[in-house]
Design an enzyme around this catalytic site. Structure first.
Site, PDB file in Angstrom:
ATOM      1  NE  ARG A  25      -2.008  -1.502   3.461  1.00 24.92           N
ATOM      2  CZ  ARG A  25      -2.340  -1.336   4.732  1.00 24.92           C
ATOM      3  NH1 ARG A  25      -3.527  -0.874   5.047  1.00 24.92           N
ATOM      4  NH2 ARG A  25      -1.499  -1.650   5.690  1.00 24.92           N
ATOM      5  CG  ASN A  43      -3.816  -4.770   3.162  1.00 23.78           C
ATOM      6  OD1 ASN A  43      -3.254  -4.660   2.083  1.00 23.78           O
ATOM      7  ND2 ASN A  43      -3.149  -4.757   4.301  1.00 23.78           N
TER       8      ASN A  43
END
Length: 97
Positions: A25, A43
């Site tokens: 990320r 996620n």
């Protein structure tokens, strides 16, 4: 026809594989900010990482290519992109918890 005008677009990109817990990320956020894209990454409960981005279509394609590689520790086994119309709903790019 507007010459020199970037084509604004929106996309949802999902990558699958060893993509959680490897800095994916943050990797996405850095790339997206460099390309002045807006949106978020998160996620997903099934182990995938999702990014929803708006901005210049060429930059979104660049981000998609970068996400197919991912950061060093990631192993991307599958990826998909869905295009849509930009809604200008994001002001920045962020990581959703």
């Amino acid at each position: 026809m507007n010459l020199g005008k970037s084509e604004e677009s929106k996309a949802r990109i999902v990558v699958r594989g060893s993509v959680q817990g490897v800095g994916f990320r943050y990797y996405i956020m850095q790339r997206a900010q460099e390309m002045r894209l807006k949106g978020y990454t998160q996620n997903l409960p099934n182990g995938e990482v999702e990014a929803v981005v708006e901005g210049d279509k060429l930059f979104i394609e660049d981000l998609y290519r970068a996400m197919q590689r991912g950061p060093t520790k990631a192993k991307v086994t599958d990826h998909a992109i869905e295009w849509g119309d930009p809604k200008s709903q994001f002001r920045t790019f962020s990581i959703k918890r």
